[in-house]
Motif scaffolding. Sequence first.
Motif, PDB file in Angstrom:
ATOM      1  N   LEU A   1       0.931  -1.253   0.068  1.00 33.84           N
ATOM      2  CA  LEU A   1       0.152   0.213  -0.137  1.00 33.84           C
ATOM      3  C   LEU A   1       1.027   1.285   0.030  1.00 33.84           C
ATOM      4  CD1 LEU A   1      -2.896  -0.770   2.785  1.00 33.84           C
ATOM      5  CD2 LEU A   1      -2.933  -1.070   0.330  1.00 33.84           C
ATOM      6  N   ASP A   2       0.434   2.478  -0.671  1.00 38.73           N
ATOM      7  CA  ASP A   2       1.004   3.649  -0.443  1.00 38.73           C
ATOM      8  C   ASP A   2       1.049   4.024   0.863  1.00 38.73           C
ATOM      9  OD1 ASP A   2       2.057   3.750  -3.438  1.00 38.73           O
ATOM     10  OD2 ASP A   2       0.206   4.597  -3.887  1.00 38.73           O
TER      11      ASP A   2
ATOM     12  N   ILE B   1       0.300   6.063   7.627  1.00 40.25           N
ATOM     13  CA  ILE B   1      -1.002   6.007   7.115  1.00 40.25           C
ATOM     14  C   ILE B   1      -1.089   5.163   5.905  1.00 40.25           C
ATOM     15  CG2 ILE B   1      -3.417   7.182   6.674  1.00 40.25           C
ATOM     16  CD1 ILE B   1      -2.506   9.237   8.537  1.00 40.25           C
ATOM     17  N   GLY B   2      -1.542   3.762   5.997  1.00 41.56           N
ATOM     18  CA  GLY B   2      -1.667   2.954   4.525  1.00 41.56           C
ATOM     19  C   GLY B   2      -2.713   3.625   3.833  1.00 41.56           C
ATOM     20  N   LEU B   3      -2.606   3.736   2.403  1.00 38.68           N
ATOM     21  CA  LEU B   3      -3.660   4.300   1.558  1.00 38.68           C
ATOM     22  C   LEU B   3      -4.001   3.266   0.552  1.00 38.68           C
ATOM     23  CD1 LEU B   3      -2.159   7.814   0.953  1.00 38.68           C
ATOM     24  CD2 LEU B   3      -3.839   7.074   2.448  1.00 38.68           C
TER      25      LEU B   3
ATOM     26  N   TYR C   1      -6.431   3.284   4.757  1.00 35.98           N
ATOM     27  CA  TYR C   1      -6.906   1.963   5.112  1.00 35.98           C
ATOM     28  C   TYR C   1      -6.219   1.413   6.401  1.00 35.98           C
ATOM     29  CZ  TYR C   1      -6.949  -3.167   3.608  1.00 35.98           C
ATOM     30  OH  TYR C   1      -7.781  -4.425   3.615  1.00 35.98           O
ATOM     31  N   GLU C   2      -5.215   1.883   6.764  1.00 30.68           N
ATOM     32  CA  GLU C   2      -4.770   1.357   8.042  1.00 30.68           C
ATOM     33  C   GLU C   2      -3.751   2.547   8.853  1.00 30.68           C
ATOM     34  OE1 GLU C   2      -2.691  -2.238   7.094  1.00 30.68           O
ATOM     35  OE2 GLU C   2      -1.198  -0.844   5.999  1.00 30.68           O
TER      36      GLU C   2
ATOM     37  N   ILE D   1       3.786   0.658   2.614  1.00 32.83           N
ATOM     38  CA  ILE D   1       3.743  -0.131   3.395  1.00 32.83           C
ATOM     39  C   ILE D   1       3.590  -1.720   2.981  1.00 32.83           C
ATOM     40  CG2 ILE D   1       2.527  -1.083   5.542  1.00 32.83           C
ATOM     41  CD1 ILE D   1       1.658   1.596   6.356  1.00 32.83           C
ATOM     42  N   VAL D   2       4.352  -2.518   3.229  1.00 33.96           N
ATOM     43  CA  VAL D   2       4.570  -3.819   2.507  1.00 33.96           C
ATOM     44  C   VAL D   2       4.172  -5.009   3.569  1.00 33.96           C
ATOM     45  CG1 VAL D   2       5.872  -5.448   0.989  1.00 33.96           C
ATOM     46  CG2 VAL D   2       6.129  -3.137   0.730  1.00 33.96           C
TER      47      VAL D   2
END
Length: 854
Positions: free
Chosen positions: A681-682, A699-701, A707-708, A731-732
């Motif tokens: 996620l970006d 902040i995952g987008l 999204y998280e 974020i992987v």
Amino acid sequence: MEQTTKKVEKQKETVKEKKVYTQEEAYSSSLNYFKGDELAARVWVSKYALKDSYGNIFELNPDDMHHRLASEIARIERNYANPMTEEQIFEVLRDFKYIVPQGGPMTGIGNDYQIASLSNCFVIGHDGPSDSYGGVMKIDQEQVQLMKRRGGVGHDLSHIRPKGSPVKNSALTSTGIVPFMERYSNSTREVAQDGRRGALMLSVSINHPDSESFIDAKMTEGKVTGANISVKIDDEFMKAVIEERDYIQKYPVYSEEPKNVKQISAVKLWNKIVYNAWKSAEPGILFWDTIIRESVPDCYADLGYRTVSTNPCGEIPLCPYDSCRLLAINLYSYVVNPFEKDAYFDYELFKKHVAIAQRLMDDIIDLELEKIDAILEKIASDPEDNEVKGVEIRLWEKIKAKAREGRRTGVGITAEGDMLAALGLRYGSDEAVDFSVDIHKQLAVAAYGSSVVLAKERGAFKIFDVEREKNNPFIARLKEASPEMYQEMVKYGRRNIACLTIAPTGTTSLMTQTTSGIEPVFLPVYKRRRKVNPNDKNVHVDFTDEMGDAYEEFIVFHHKFAIWMEKNGYDVHKRYTNEEIDEMVAKSPYYKATSNDIDWVAKVRMQGRVQKWVDHSISVTVNLPADVSEELVGQLYIEAWKSGCKGCTVYRDGSRSGVLVSNKDKKTDGGAMPAKRPKELDAEIVRFQNNKEKWIAFIGLYDGRPYEIFTGIADDEEGIMLPKAVTDGKIVKNTDEDGNSRYDFQFSNKRGFKTTVEGLSYKFNKEYWNYAKLISGVLRYGMPINQIVDLVAAMEFDNENINTWKNGVERALRKFIPDGTEATGSVCENCGSKSVIYQEGCLICKVCGSSKCG
């Protein structure tokens, strides 16, 4: 350090000597001063009353402030021939009736507790081509240094190489304009933290091959949220649009020997500008050839006065390192017998006060030069070494040199809408437009005449040259309007390189209790709410919010509309029905004259005609209903260009409400997210404070929507070590050696290589991680972001640390609420209106314009 300690001790000693007022004392006295106007009283106490860094208030009401201003200006007057007295100056300032210094001058003059500039507007930039990283970083630092002194800043990006251009570094090719837009935007947001407001204008020439990317940059949600953007359009492009032919873009722009040439369809790019403005109210348009052709300072372009960009609201086009201070003249106060059949405008008093206003503005330049000296002294006393301080020192030295040499001023107006109504003229009508044009013509002649008198008494601005100006269209109009004044100018010169503007007056108009700037009335009648005890007798509960608080709705009349009511036998204290209000408004001079009523084409034509008598520019917005077409927006822009406007901005009702889309053009708010988390996620980074500790939120987008969230201590041995320059990454989701899920953060370092921070959830405190997991679950379900922010805000904990953490998470998520989203259940603290929306993470009241940032 010793000097700073001495300064703090001196400030404490000063507090002992001066009378200190409580917040309640100042508010109560100001409420009486403004005759019960709670909004005006709150605005004055919070924004303009003299305070120190400890929050001590030293002024009881605006009379004290006006005495402070008059005393300081009179001190400068005594340096020159024929000085005005402090009493004379106070009389034109008192009660906000005639002459009103705006913003910086009002807060800063005579304020020894704040080391800040008096200027409202700055433009920075390079004297020649410079798109190296060194040049980019220099502008970034200069922007931040000005914003921390509370100045609005503008700069142009046309000097940056187009995307894909070869560069002599490891990147091999240029990234183009857009990444630097984001950099400058992020810097603005950083400076705007903790209650400060940053204001930035980014511009680019339509001739630049990357201008389409610039125009599209803000259409991606969450991008370039800290800047206004405007595109500089030349006459050749406008002609190509009308004639439906191709247009040639170049880099360097307008070069005779360009390194990059691009042929485009003018209509295609024009349609994109129009669509984006229709959809999101940006970009604004600057008719650049008109600006340069009409600009008096550009007669001295080769001496450093080449205009390159504008301030954030567009009313002051400036050359690099020039600045301007603003002052408004309250036009309503020159109407004798307002709202009566024998009402008339007192031209003689008006022209007398315009001359005084120009004189005071010139005095304020001297006060600004003193402020800049204080800033330079402060920088010199700072503990950093000279290499660190060098950019800031040179910045203020350049600004000081321009202010001293050109002595630019910004005399403007407010209350145009009320003035016309008081004279019985309907805003936008032919008769009203003709009258407005004549007022601004008289203002221009009086202001320039005053500048000539000042030149005779004090000396002309250093580089004045009548030969350079003889072909300037604005000067030619002045010569025709007043040949005597022009001959005096030929003989004695002029004190100021440029004099006039029409700015948005914002909180100034709240204190003058008039319409804002050149704009018509927003609404003559509107509703407010006040919190009440539902158990009290004689209380009518009209609204109960989600917290159970009760409110009573009451009708508020625009101040000057209330005067019209009283003169026509209406009781301003009566509770009217909607039908009675509509009938009453229909009989008033405000009928069909609100910002949403007036003919849009007539408004831009009026702007163009008034512009002929304003040497800088005009900040004005054309308000449009939600259902207007894109074609109409395009027609308005073309009409604005043909009418001689220097710029044009449109706002379609609701156009900022949830319209920004992700870069994949999918819906970004509301609706369920994928239950199975994508591997990658970006992510965006938001830094905040948790009980005086530095914290960080990842902040995952998913398609631009949160999204998280992961949070934890930043810059600590037990936390996350991350360069401050990092604002985003990915974020992987991976699997560790034991088969457990692990979330890693990846970003590119300065050398372009990926750096990985492993195990976000492992690195952070478990208690906070559990709360973050709960919030992430709600995010993934797809609840609208504004509702999630409300949910987080309502969480209550016994632990103070978790409560301050919760506040930081709330602010981090608020950034992702689409501009224009209604803040359900929120009530404006200033005016009590329920018309509150989110704008760039802040709560903005659509009725009174007040702002609150968490």
